[in-house]
Write a protein that holds these residues in place. Structure first.
Motif, PDB file in Angstrom:
ATOM      1  N   GLU A 202       0.867  -0.972  -0.149  1.00 28.43           N
ATOM      2  CA  GLU A 202       0.364   0.183   0.264  1.00 28.43           C
ATOM      3  C   GLU A 202       0.949   1.156  -0.295  1.00 28.43           C
ATOM      4  N   HIS A 203       1.948   1.305   0.625  1.00 29.07           N
ATOM      5  CA  HIS A 203       3.058   2.084   0.761  1.00 29.07           C
ATOM      6  C   HIS A 203       3.261   2.929  -0.809  1.00 29.07           C
ATOM      7  N   LEU A 204       4.061   1.535  -0.724  1.00 31.46           N
ATOM      8  CA  LEU A 204       4.297   1.468  -2.827  1.00 31.46           C
ATOM      9  C   LEU A 204       3.873   2.412  -3.594  1.00 31.46           C
ATOM     10  N   ILE A 205       1.978   1.664  -3.835  1.00 30.78           N
ATOM     11  CA  ILE A 205       1.091   1.896  -4.495  1.00 30.78           C
ATOM     12  C   ILE A 205       0.649   3.149  -4.368  1.00 30.78           C
ATOM     13  N   ASN A 206      -0.059   4.031  -3.178  1.00 28.29           N
ATOM     14  CA  ASN A 206       0.391   5.251  -2.851  1.00 28.29           C
ATOM     15  C   ASN A 206       1.312   6.221  -3.062  1.00 28.29           C
ATOM     16  N   MET A 207       2.594   5.632  -2.759  1.00 26.75           N
ATOM     17  CA  MET A 207       3.299   6.548  -3.043  1.00 26.75           C
ATOM     18  C   MET A 207       3.797   7.710  -4.535  1.00 26.75           C
ATOM     19  N   ARG A 208       3.416   6.467  -5.693  1.00 31.70           N
ATOM     20  CA  ARG A 208       3.127   6.001  -6.918  1.00 31.70           C
ATOM     21  C   ARG A 208       2.336   7.062  -7.534  1.00 31.70           C
ATOM     22  N   ARG A 209       1.133   6.912  -6.571  1.00 33.79           N
ATOM     23  CA  ARG A 209      -0.061   7.453  -6.933  1.00 33.79           C
ATOM     24  C   ARG A 209      -0.212   8.443  -6.338  1.00 33.79           C
ATOM     25  N   SER A 210       0.786   9.388  -5.267  1.00 32.94           N
ATOM     26  CA  SER A 210       0.517  11.028  -5.256  1.00 32.94           C
ATOM     27  C   SER A 210       1.028  11.792  -6.534  1.00 32.94           C
ATOM     28  N   LEU A 211       2.356  11.127  -6.413  1.00 33.76           N
ATOM     29  CA  LEU A 211       2.975  11.202  -8.442  1.00 33.76           C
ATOM     30  C   LEU A 211       2.595  11.854  -9.172  1.00 33.76           C
ATOM     31  N   ILE A 212       1.880  10.615  -9.711  1.00 36.69           N
ATOM     32  CA  ILE A 212       0.799  10.196 -10.858  1.00 36.69           C
ATOM     33  C   ILE A 212      -0.279  11.275 -10.899  1.00 36.69           C
ATOM     34  N   VAL A 213      -0.627  11.418 -10.155  1.00 38.57           N
ATOM     35  CA  VAL A 213      -1.700  13.121  -9.922  1.00 38.57           C
ATOM     36  C   VAL A 213      -1.159  14.172 -10.512  1.00 38.57           C
ATOM     37  N   ALA A 214       0.101  14.002  -9.646  1.00 41.35           N
ATOM     38  CA  ALA A 214       0.740  15.595 -10.071  1.00 41.35           C
ATOM     39  C   ALA A 214       1.329  15.609 -11.690  1.00 41.35           C
ATOM     40  N   ALA A 215       1.748  14.194 -11.772  1.00 40.68           N
ATOM     41  CA  ALA A 215       2.535  13.936 -13.253  1.00 40.68           C
ATOM     42  C   ALA A 215       0.678  14.659 -14.086  1.00 40.68           C
TER      43      ALA A 215
END
Length: 362
Positions: A202-215
């Motif tokens: 869950e940590h790994l997925i959520n760190m990536r999701r935070s960057l995806i939305v910014a991108a």
């Protein structure tokens, strides 16, 4: 009955590190990238026997729909394919956050160059769409009734159900395109939570999701700032490495939920101290939710003239006729616009550099 193993690039079922493609010491035949040093010893979901995974808010390798979640985040947990290259406008070192209604009366007194609006004031937590007043063709500046020259900031943070709903609806309802039409001068992208008792996946997925939305915001032409969240030192190293590689104009950290001294001392402050030493020295750092004088002074010591602080305290205090002072809150029964102006100016006085531009120069 065979155990569900998920897609080849998914975290391993039952948190079996040896069979996880993201584990630093994964078996050679299944290894993809060494992103994780192993299970979270504080996880409260180990041995979960749920069968209705789709109703569970936690994403782990044992989910029956882990394939769909991995596709949803682009099939990887790395950051290499993500970039947030939008330029950063000039920012006041302190930005007050308001409730999304007209600030004409407040601005008439303080004449501040920027205001932030929280996501829940724009995106409904109940119906999971933009509120009607944000869809009538006006710009954000027109909606909150400030001059066109005033910088408007969408502070994309909120409780977990809100940001999860935003993730789900952002493509279905073209939310990012519609927000772009509001012409916010800056968007702080939503952050997805990382709790200590959650599985490492869950940590790994959520760190990536935070960057995806910014991108995605940046790709829509909106100046966007990615949010950094972490749990381990290895997370900070990955995030700092990504920032060095992709050179975003700024990064943000949401500390509005870090109220207890223990959490500040054990999580926020150590992480911020590490980032201050390891992020590019001119990278602008925006801290959302910082309001205590001692913490602002500590952040200023860490980040100097590249620090921007966003806080909703001046607006909240003003509603009760109270002001922020060096001695703390004072209930003076002032008019709301006067109380707001006093607190905004006080908060700004704690950040003597006044203005921050891309590159971190005051």
């Amino acid at each position: 009955m065979s155990a569900f193993l998920g897609m080849p690039g998914a975290p391993a079922a039952r948190c079996d590190c040896r069979r996880c493609p993201w584990y630093v010491d994964a078996e050679e035949e299944i290894a993809i990238a060494p992103l994780c040093s192993g299970c979270n010893s504080d996880c409260a979901y180990c041995g979960c026997a749920r069968t209705d995974c789709r109703s569970c808010p936690i994403r782990c390798g044992s989910r029956t729909d882990i394939d769909a979640w991995m596709r949803d985040v682009g099939g990887t947990l790395e950051f290499d394919d993500l970039a947030v290259g939008a330029p950063l406008p000039s920012l006041p070192a302190f930005i007050p956050q308001i409730d999304g209604s007209s600030v004409a009366d407040l601005d008439a007194v303080v004449r501040w160059p920027a205001y932030a609006v929280g996501l829940r004031r724009v995106f409904s937590p109940r119906i999971h769409s933009l509120y009607p007043r944000w869809t009538d063709g006006r710009t954000a500046a027109e909606i909150i009734e400030v001059p066109d020259t005033t910088l408007t900031v969408l502070s994309g943070y909120g409780e977990d159900p809100l940001v999860e709903a935003f993730w789900t609806a952002r493509h279905r309802d073209e939310l990012i395109t519609r927000i772009a039409a509001l012409r916010f001068g800056l968007v702080l992208a939503p952050n997805y939570s990382i709790y200590g008792n959650w599985p490492r996946a869950e940590h790994l997925i959520n760190m990536r999701r935070s960057l995806i939305v910014a991108a995605e915001f940046a790709a829509a032409g909106i100046p966007a700032v990615p949010n950094l969240y972490w749990y381990r030192l290895e997370d900070l190293r990955r995030l700092a490495g990504w920032a060095i590689e992709t050179e975003p104009a700024a990064v943000a950290v949401n500390v509005q939920t870090v109220r207890e001294t223990g959490n500040w001392q054990s999580w926020s402050l150590p992480g911020l101290s590490w980032l201050a030493e390891n992020l590019p020295p001119n990278l602008v750092v925006i801290l959302n939710g910082l309001s205590r004088r001692d913490r602002i002074e500590t952040a200023l010591d860490l980040f100097g003239a590249r620090l921007v602080v966003i806080s909703q305290n001046p607006a909240q205090y003003a509603l009760h006729g109270a002001v922020m002072t060096a001695a703390g809150r004072q209930d003076v029964h002032a008019r709301i616009p006067d109380a707001f102006a006093h607190s905004v100016r006080f908060m700004a006085s704690l950040l003597p550099h006044g203005t921050v531009t891309s590159g971190g120069d005051a």
